[in-house]
Design a protein around this motif. Structure first.
Motif, PDB file in Angstrom:
ATOM      1  N   SER A  79     -73.120 -21.457 -62.797  1.00 17.17           N
ATOM      2  CA  SER A  79     -74.266 -21.042 -61.990  1.00 17.17           C
ATOM      3  C   SER A  79     -74.190 -21.645 -60.590  1.00 17.17           C
ATOM      4  N   LYS A  80     -74.905 -20.997 -59.676  1.00 19.38           N
ATOM      5  CA  LYS A  80     -74.950 -21.541 -58.320  1.00 19.38           C
ATOM      6  C   LYS A  80     -75.730 -22.855 -58.286  1.00 19.38           C
ATOM      7  N   GLU A  81     -76.626 -23.076 -59.251  1.00 17.46           N
ATOM      8  CA  GLU A  81     -77.344 -24.354 -59.333  1.00 17.46           C
ATOM      9  C   GLU A  81     -76.378 -25.490 -59.645  1.00 17.46           C
ATOM     10  N   LEU A  82     -75.458 -25.255 -60.580  1.00 16.17           N
ATOM     11  CA  LEU A  82     -74.479 -26.295 -60.911  1.00 16.17           C
ATOM     12  C   LEU A  82     -73.563 -26.561 -59.716  1.00 16.17           C
ATOM     13  N   ILE A  83     -73.168 -25.492 -59.022  1.00 17.23           N
ATOM     14  CA  ILE A  83     -72.352 -25.669 -57.814  1.00 17.23           C
ATOM     15  C   ILE A  83     -73.098 -26.519 -56.796  1.00 17.23           C
ATOM     16  N   GLY A  84     -74.398 -26.289 -56.656  1.00 13.18           N
ATOM     17  CA  GLY A  84     -75.195 -27.076 -55.717  1.00 13.18           C
ATOM     18  C   GLY A  84     -75.241 -28.547 -56.089  1.00 13.18           C
ATOM     19  N   VAL A  85     -75.431 -28.842 -57.376  1.00 15.27           N
ATOM     20  CA  VAL A  85     -75.494 -30.233 -57.823  1.00 15.27           C
ATOM     21  C   VAL A  85     -74.152 -30.939 -57.606  1.00 15.27           C
ATOM     22  N   VAL A  86     -73.057 -30.268 -57.941  1.00 17.18           N
ATOM     23  CA  VAL A  86     -71.742 -30.890 -57.813  1.00 17.18           C
ATOM     24  C   VAL A  86     -71.352 -31.065 -56.351  1.00 17.18           C
ATOM     25  N   ASN A  87     -71.378 -29.972 -55.593  1.00 17.72           N
ATOM     26  CA  ASN A  87     -70.841 -29.986 -54.233  1.00 17.72           C
ATOM     27  C   ASN A  87     -71.758 -30.657 -53.220  1.00 17.72           C
ATOM     28  N   VAL A  88     -73.047 -30.729 -53.507  1.00 19.57           N
ATOM     29  CA  VAL A  88     -73.971 -31.387 -52.574  1.00 19.57           C
ATOM     30  C   VAL A  88     -74.368 -32.766 -53.090  1.00 19.57           C
ATOM     31  N   ARG A  89     -75.000 -32.821 -54.260  1.00 21.69           N
ATOM     32  CA  ARG A  89     -75.559 -34.087 -54.750  1.00 21.69           C
ATOM     33  C   ARG A  89     -74.469 -35.081 -55.149  1.00 21.69           C
TER      34      ARG A  89
END
Length: 539
Positions: A40-50
């Motif tokens: 999901s794009k949510e998981l991508i956000g957590v990995v690549n940003v957070r």
């Protein structure tokens, strides 16, 4: 090592680093495009940003100041035992930062929904351990950079990145339900193989005939461990003082470099899904900047730091060295300016098509194309700032570095405020506009420093910021033609989109021809200094 030898070694290092970054960005490019189909794009956000923000913050704050200080000035006659002792301080410093940052990431920041993105808490700890593992290679990295072992970095980082990508793709296909565990373990694979490569190389290199022929200051692997020599200080206190100055600066530089991620992470102005889309567009837009501008900046910082004497006036230095440094700076400024202008011109008309090919409607609809268009202009400012600051940091005295820290503090505060304000008004586009303002101010400061640095000499390196008028005309015509082509062709089928690509290819070829015919000095510089030297026998 003379100035010409340093320039040749630096150019080789830049060439190999560019090739390395091209491969990195290409792998990351296809890896993101692939994983978008499985996670999901949510998981991508957590990995690549957070999580990657945690990793980059810990690593940068622990080692950046040591790198800049230990690579400054003449490294030939330096007591490397003291330098190595100083560099090993990166590990305990990293442990302290790790404790602080893990506590913040666990208890201060809002955790993602465990139903959407599970395993967040252990992932934070694993990313921290991966960062600490990478710090183990720091003394070896500095030794390799200082002695121009140009292929070592390329091989080590290439193998590490390939292993990380293969592991990620395999696990995402085989067990996508593991989510964050996959990306956390992949980061550990990257850091572990990086350390193993550096260690294996120096175990083979130290004490060999090659190391003796190069008069390498160390002869046994045990000398890479911290130790004390009788009658000498444990560390070089002059370098330690300079490290502290750079440390204060690096803390502020990290805020400026990763400012939008800090705003997204700590102020929650975007949800994790929007953060994922922004990060993908950001990585796509910054590909050229990272794989081309950053290696040139890192490599030629070493060149300027070795050729110029920090904090001394032009008239008090070797004039041959000053002449070479001024000429190199002028050519580098013209090179990055032309690349930035080309990216700005063609990026505006091809952003929508690039995002549609890369991620489909998920990226090409909404604010994605606008984000990438703004980023195309930001790349131009990023290019100029990278080269100018590269020179400035190599030429500044310790006192000037301390004064610059105060300015960076003001820029950091204003950048965060502007980012928050513009993001509330314009959404994710506000991040890029705030970055543009910040980068423009930093570039102005660096240009003023360079002007004052050379004002009492006959050298005018800032003339590199004035491209030939024929090149500007060619870029203007290309901008008009490609914008018109996008309006006509880009909303049609694939054949019409191919026609749009063909128009851009013809315009780009025309620009290259004009540059080749008018910027002869720059073309010669690229041929002699930046072209990869595969036949070069240096290692």
């Amino acid at each position: 090592m003379g100035s010409e030898d340093i320039l040749r070694s630096t150019s080789t290092l830049a060439s190999y680093s560019v090739l390395l970054q091209v491969m990195f960005r290409a792998l990351t490019f296809f890896l993101n495009a692939f994983t978008l189909r499985f996670v999901s794009k949510e998981l991508i956000g957590v990995v690549n940003v957070r999580l990657m923000l945690l990793y980059s913050t810990l690593v940068f704050l622990s080692r950046e100041a040591f790198r800049r200080a230990c690579l400054s000035g003449d490294t030939v006659g330096r007591n490397w035992r003291q330098v190595i002792n100083l560099l090993w301080l990166t590990l305990p410093l990293g442990c302290l930062w790790g404790v602080v940052l893990v506590c913040v990431w666990w208890w201060v920041l809002q955790a993602p929904d465990p139903q959407t993105v599970p395993h967040y808490v252990p992932a934070v700890m694993i990313f921290c351990l991966a960062a600490l593992t990478e710090l183990l290679s720091e003394p070896l990295w500095v030794l390799a950079q200082a002695h121009m072992l140009v292929r070592l970095k390329v091989i080590a980082e290439s193998l590490s990145m390939i292993a990380k990508c293969v592991f990620t793709v395999t696990m995402v296909v085989a067990a996508p339900q593991w989510g964050l565990y996959i990306f956390s373990a992949a980061q550990c694979v990257y850091a572990g193989i990086l350390v193993l490569c550096y260690t294996a190389y120096f175990m083979h290199f130290l004490g060999s005939d090659e190391s003796k022929r190069k008069s390498f200051p160390l002869q046994h692997i045990s000398e890479l461990l911290p130790s004390r020599v009788k009658g000498q200080p444990v560390i070089n206190w002059k370098l330690a003082t300079l490290t502290w100055s750079f440390f204060k600066q690096s803390f502020l530089k990290q805020i400026l470099t990763e400012g939008e991620r800090y705003v997204m992470t700590f102020l929650n102005v975007l949800n994790f899904g929007d953060q994922g889309v922004y990060d993908i567009v950001n990585n796509l837009g910054s590909m050229v900047a990272r794989f081309l501008f950053l290696p040139i900046e890192e490599s030629f910082y070493v060149f300027f730091a070795k050729v110029l004497e920090r904090g001394r006036e032009i008239k008090d230095q070797k004039q041959d060295d000053v002449f070479i440094a001024a000429n190199v700076l002028e050519c580098l400024l013209k090179l990055v300016l032309l690349i930035g202008l080309i990216i700005t011109v063609f990026g505006y008309s091809y952003s929508h098509l690039a995002l549609h090919i890369y991620g489909g409607e998920l990226l090409s609809s909404g604010t994605g194309p606008t984000l990438l268009r703004c980023y195309s202009f930001y790349v131009l400012l990023l290019a100029l700032n990278g080269i100018t600051e590269c020179f400035v940091f190599a030429a500044m005295s310790k006192e000037q570095v301390d004064r610059y820290n105060l300015m960076m503090l003001a820029l950091s505060a204003s950048f965060l405020l502007i980012s928050y304000w513009l993001t509330c008004l314009l959404g994710s586009v506000g991040f890029i506009l705030a970055n543009c303002c910040n980068m423009a101010l930093r570039s102005i400061h660096s240009l003023v420093f360079i002007h004052r640095y050379f004002r009492h000499s006959d050298h005018t390196p800032l003339s590199g910021l004035c491209p030939n008028s024929a090149v500007l005309i060619a870029l203007t015509i290309s901008s008009i033609l490609t914008a018109f082509s996008e309006h006509i062709f880009c909303d049609g089928g694939w054949l019409l989109r191919l026609a749009h690509v063909a128009v851009g290819a013809v315009c780009l070829l025309g620009v290259f021809i004009v540059v080749f015919l008018t910027e002869t000095r720059l073309v010669q510089f690229i041929r002699t200094q930046l072209q990869p030297k595969y036949s070069n026998k240096q290692t």
